[in-house]
Design a protein around this motif. Structure first.
Motif, short mmCIF file in Angstrom:
data_model
loop_
_atom_site.label_atom_id
_atom_site.label_comp_id
_atom_site.label_asym_id
_atom_site.label_seq_id
_atom_site.Cartn_x
_atom_site.Cartn_y
_atom_site.Cartn_z
N GLU A 1 4.33 19.28 49.11
CA GLU A 1 4.91 18.24 48.61
C GLU A 1 4.08 17.36 47.46
O GLU A 1 2.92 17.93 47.08
N ALA A 2 4.88 16.51 46.72
CA ALA A 2 4.14 15.79 45.60
C ALA A 2 3.71 14.79 45.85
O ALA A 2 3.72 13.92 46.80
N SER A 3 2.76 14.07 44.70
CA SER A 3 2.33 12.60 44.78
C SER A 3 3.24 11.77 44.08
O SER A 3 3.82 12.27 43.00
N HIS A 4 3.24 10.52 44.17
CA HIS A 4 3.96 9.68 43.59
C HIS A 4 3.11 8.54 43.14
O HIS A 4 2.29 7.89 43.68
N VAL A 5 3.40 7.83 41.85
CA VAL A 5 2.91 6.75 41.32
C VAL A 5 4.08 5.50 41.44
O VAL A 5 5.06 5.57 40.84
N TYR A 6 3.60 4.51 41.81
CA TYR A 6 4.36 3.13 42.12
C TYR A 6 3.79 2.10 41.37
O TYR A 6 2.46 2.04 41.21
N VAL A 7 4.58 1.19 40.82
CA VAL A 7 4.04 -0.18 40.06
C VAL A 7 5.01 -1.33 40.93
O VAL A 7 6.24 -1.26 41.11
N ARG A 8 4.25 -2.16 41.52
CA ARG A 8 4.51 -3.38 42.04
C ARG A 8 4.55 -4.44 41.21
O ARG A 8 3.49 -5.01 40.90
N ASP A 9 5.67 -5.06 40.79
CA ASP A 9 5.79 -6.51 40.20
C ASP A 9 5.98 -7.43 40.95
O ASP A 9 7.08 -7.72 41.77
N ARG A 10 4.89 -8.48 40.99
CA ARG A 10 4.91 -9.63 42.16
C ARG A 10 5.82 -10.64 41.59
O ARG A 10 6.58 -11.14 42.44
N SER A 11 6.11 -10.60 40.42
CA SER A 11 7.13 -11.76 39.95
C SER A 11 8.52 -11.51 40.18
O SER A 11 8.96 -12.51 40.78
N SER A 12 8.84 -10.19 40.18
CA SER A 12 10.14 -9.87 40.36
C SER A 12 10.45 -9.44 41.64
O SER A 12 11.64 -9.35 42.43
N GLY A 13 9.34 -8.95 42.42
CA GLY A 13 9.53 -8.45 43.80
C GLY A 13 10.08 -6.87 43.81
O GLY A 13 10.36 -6.41 44.77
N LYS A 14 9.85 -6.37 42.70
CA LYS A 14 10.31 -5.09 42.53
C LYS A 14 9.35 -4.07 42.49
O LYS A 14 8.23 -4.19 41.97
N THR B 1 8.59 -0.05 41.66
CA THR B 1 9.36 1.06 40.92
C THR B 1 8.52 2.38 40.86
O THR B 1 7.22 2.23 40.84
N LYS B 2 9.13 3.70 41.33
CA LYS B 2 8.44 4.75 41.08
C LYS B 2 8.34 5.25 39.72
O LYS B 2 9.29 5.48 39.15
N ILE B 3 7.18 5.51 39.28
CA ILE B 3 7.11 5.79 37.65
C ILE B 3 6.59 7.18 37.38
O ILE B 3 6.84 7.66 36.38
N TYR B 4 6.15 7.69 38.44
CA TYR B 4 5.92 9.26 38.34
C TYR B 4 5.68 10.04 39.60
O TYR B 4 5.57 9.52 40.58
N THR B 5 6.39 11.24 39.54
CA THR B 5 6.38 12.16 40.48
C THR B 5 5.36 13.47 39.99
O THR B 5 5.96 14.13 38.88
N SER B 6 4.40 13.90 40.67
CA SER B 6 3.65 14.93 40.23
C SER B 6 4.34 16.31 40.62
O SER B 6 5.49 16.33 41.42
N LYS B 7 3.79 17.48 40.14
CA LYS B 7 4.36 18.60 40.57
C LYS B 7 3.80 18.96 42.01
O LYS B 7 2.99 18.11 42.45
N VAL C 1 0.62 -4.29 40.11
CA VAL C 1 -0.27 -3.45 40.74
C VAL C 1 0.06 -2.24 40.60
O VAL C 1 1.40 -1.81 41.20
N VAL C 2 -0.72 -0.90 40.28
CA VAL C 2 -0.22 0.36 40.33
C VAL C 2 -1.06 0.80 41.60
O VAL C 2 -2.31 0.53 41.68
N PHE C 3 -0.16 2.09 42.24
CA PHE C 3 -0.89 2.62 43.32
C PHE C 3 -0.26 4.13 43.42
O PHE C 3 0.84 4.32 42.91
N VAL C 4 -0.91 4.63 44.21
CA VAL C 4 -0.59 6.14 44.51
C VAL C 4 -0.35 6.40 45.85
O VAL C 4 -1.08 5.86 46.85
N GLU C 5 0.98 7.14 46.03
CA GLU C 5 1.29 7.86 47.31
C GLU C 5 0.81 9.18 47.16
O GLU C 5 1.56 9.92 46.35
N PRO C 6 -0.27 9.75 47.92
CA PRO C 6 -0.52 11.22 47.70
C PRO C 6 0.12 12.20 48.41
O PRO C 6 1.10 11.89 49.20
N SER C 7 0.22 13.39 47.80
CA SER C 7 0.93 14.47 48.63
C SER C 7 0.36 14.59 50.05
O SER C 7 -0.78 14.67 50.05
#
Length: 364
Positions: A69-82, A84-90, A58-64
């Motif tokens: 402040e910056a916005s961040h994009v995360y991916v939640r891997d349900r199989s591994s329980g991990k 990961t932040k894959i992007y941070t905006s300007k 599942v991909v989701f966004v934490e807005p600025s």
């Protein structure tokens, strides 16, 4: 992939299209998605969740929260329980994201540019030569991306399809002024809105059709249509509208805040109301999504609902393990390929966490 979810109910519920609150869906309560790898909750505001075909990622966004402040994009891997932040905006920029059905690729729009991240390798491919690109949507195999933008600064805004294998960009909209764009899972069709109406084009030919049309081909008598979801092959498209001339029995949609969710069958040329609760058209709050085969339509009417279009059963999915509905509304919604898993955003405090804050949940 899961076996396709078929929503069932007793004869009385089928006869009235009643809402079914059932522990068969989410019997243990929804799963909290917006958490770190350690299980700690993330920021108090998250949104724009999208899910891959099997609801594994599942991909989701934490807005600025402010211009500083910056916005961040995360991916939640349900199989591994991990997580990961894959992007941070300007600083000060927002972000939107979509994930491919394969769960391998995430397209991110931020600051007027698009980039596609391969989650497995960490590599990134950038879109070039487009001004103000936004509203990205990625195909199931990650090869195609639909978006809105202009080929020159200040130029007309159209819907385009980006071929990541060749880097070619193709205009698919018939008219400028596009507001949103969504691609089908197979990448062959792009739905878009312009001048308050919804259309779908075949990307390879440019042939397009009006989606919110009456049985006689007239445009819907509502000029603020919101695009929902597109089935895998573009056969079905959902959209929200307050139009009263799209199908018999939709007169109530004009009186409902946000309008109703409609499902358009592009092959048959027919339209039906999808947001049915207790036998009546329901407030859709502009939000809808659709399974790959087009049979399950999910929407928000304060609560999150899933409707099986074949059986005519509507099920509330924003509920806890006791069957109680969420004590706050649903702001966003997505569904996996076969309609078995629904992801939604809510401030509810009774779904498994006792404080009211915006969280992303998944129910199966």
């Amino acid at each position: 992939m899961h076996a396709r979810r078929v929503l069932t109910a007793g004869a009385a519920a089928l006869a009235t299209c009643a809402v079914v609150a059932t522990t068969a869906w989410g019997a243990t309560g929804p799963e909290l998605i917006s958490v770190s790898s350690s299980g700690a909750e993330l920021a108090p505001e998250v949104y724009d969740s999208r899910v891959d075909d099997d609801a594994d990622r599942v991909v989701f966004v934490e807005p600025s929260k402010s211009q500083g402040e910056a916005s961040h994009v995360y991916v939640r891997d349900r199989s591994s329980g991990k997580t990961t932040k894959i992007y941070t905006s300007k600083v000060g920029d927002g972000a939107v994201a979509d994930i491919s059905g394969s769960g391998t690729y995430v397209v991110i729009g931020s600051g007027g540019t698009l980039r596609v991240r391969n989650i497995n390798t960490g590599s990134t491919q950038w879109l070039r030569g487009v001004a103000g690109a936004s509203e990205p949507s990625i195909s199931s195999n990650g090869r195609w991306v639909a978006f809105r933008g202009s080929l020159e600064e200040g130029g007309p805004v159209h819907a385009y399809r980006w071929n990541l294998a060749t880097d070619a960009i193709t205009k698919v909209s018939h008219k400028a002024g596009v507001r949103t764009a969504k691609i089908s899972g197979d990448g062959r069709h792009v739905a878009y809105t312009v001048d308050g109406h919804a259309y779908q084009a075949t990307a390879s030919t440019g042939q397009w059709e009006l989606l919110d049309q009456s049985p006689t081909g007239e445009p819907g008598n509502f000029s603020d249509v919101v695009l929902g979801g597109v089935s895998y092959d573009g056969h079905y498209v959902t959209f929200t509208s307050g139009a009263t001339n799209l199908v018999d029995g939709s007169e109530e949609c004009e009186q409902i805040e946000g309008g109703c969710v409609f499902r358009r069958d592009t092959a048959a040329g027919s339209t039906e109301v999808a947001s049915i609760i207790d036998g009546k058209p329901s407030n859709a709050l502009y939000i809808s999504a659709i399974s790959d085969d087009g049979n399950v339509v999910v929407f928000s009417d304060v609560q999150a609902f899933a409707r099986d279009m074949s059986s005519g059963v509507t099920v509330r999915v924003s509920e806890n393990s006791s069957g109680a509905e969420a004590d706050r509304g649903v702001d966003d919604i997505a569904v996996d390929a076969d309609g078995s898993d629904v992801v939604f955003t809510s401030h509810a405090g009774n779904l498994g966490a006792d404080r009211h804050k915006e969280r992303i949940w998944l129910t199966s």
